[in-house]
Enzyme design. Sequence first.
Site, PDB file in Angstrom:
ATOM      1  N   ASP A   7      -6.792   9.651  -2.962  1.00 25.53           N
ATOM      2  CA  ASP A   7      -7.699   9.998  -1.864  1.00 25.53           C
ATOM      3  C   ASP A   7      -7.229  11.346  -1.320  1.00 25.53           C
ATOM      4  OD1 ASP A   7      -5.489   9.494  -0.255  1.00 25.53           O
ATOM      5  OD2 ASP A   7      -6.477   8.007   1.030  1.00 25.53           O
ATOM      6  N   CYS A  63      -2.243   7.729  -2.505  1.00 25.19           N
ATOM      7  CA  CYS A  63      -2.922   7.909  -1.214  1.00 25.19           C
ATOM      8  C   CYS A  63      -1.860   8.409  -0.239  1.00 25.19           C
ATOM      9  CB  CYS A  63      -3.636   6.640  -0.755  1.00 25.19           C
ATOM     10  SG  CYS A  63      -2.592   5.194  -0.498  1.00 25.19           S
ATOM     11  N   THR A  65       0.248   6.759   1.746  1.00 24.56           N
ATOM     12  CA  THR A  65       1.482   5.977   1.594  1.00 24.56           C
ATOM     13  C   THR A  65       1.593   5.269   0.245  1.00 24.56           C
ATOM     14  OG1 THR A  65       0.347   4.051   2.483  1.00 24.56           O
ATOM     15  CG2 THR A  65       1.555   5.427   4.069  1.00 24.56           C
ATOM     16  N   HIS A  96      10.472  -5.404 -15.489  1.00 24.17           N
ATOM     17  CA  HIS A  96      10.362  -6.798 -15.050  1.00 24.17           C
ATOM     18  C   HIS A  96       8.935  -7.233 -14.743  1.00 24.17           C
ATOM     19  CE1 HIS A  96      14.846  -7.473 -13.784  1.00 24.17           C
ATOM     20  NE2 HIS A  96      14.712  -7.052 -15.027  1.00 24.17           N
ATOM     21  N   HIS A 131      10.884 -12.564 -18.293  1.00 22.67           N
ATOM     22  CA  HIS A 131       9.894 -11.877 -17.447  1.00 22.67           C
ATOM     23  C   HIS A 131       8.465 -12.115 -17.938  1.00 22.67           C
ATOM     24  CE1 HIS A 131      13.255 -10.198 -15.399  1.00 22.67           C
ATOM     25  NE2 HIS A 131      13.737  -9.772 -16.557  1.00 22.67           N
TER      26      HIS A 131
END
Length: 144
Positions: A7, A63, A65, A96, A131
């Site tokens: 964004d 974005c 954060t 993982h 995993h």
Amino acid sequence: MVFIGSDHGGFELKEKIKEFLKEGGVEIEDIGCFSTESIDYPDIAHAVALKVASSNSKGILICGTGIGMSIAANKVKGVRCALCHDAYTAEFARRHNDANVIAFGGRTTGLEIAKQMVNIFLKTPFDGGRHERRVKKIMELEEI
Ligand code: RB5
């Protein structure tokens, strides 16, 4: 093919990461945005996530954060988007969690850390083994 999107909060970092990947010979498709004009990150997260899920490839979302992008991308079936902050989280998102999308913040992550994370994310294989069972359980949650 690597799909990349941002964004307005991640636009400038996306442009730099695109250059970095192109210089490294990585084939990329930019899903937007294409300026610093304010847009809604779920639209880009959705578009990148659909591309990744339908083509068994990888994606990069940026974005402000990385949080909104990761929340939105993880709503799409087949997507395991990891919000990463450093080399360690990027490495283990692959080893993982078999993450197929990485998210980080244009306002929280510096360029050199972002380059390092993207490199690691694209090159590190899934460890499999125990995993495999755990990731399968995550994917089964999509059927509930
Ligand atoms: C946009 O201002 C900001 O909310 C967005 O880039 C992102 O950080 C959301 O998680």
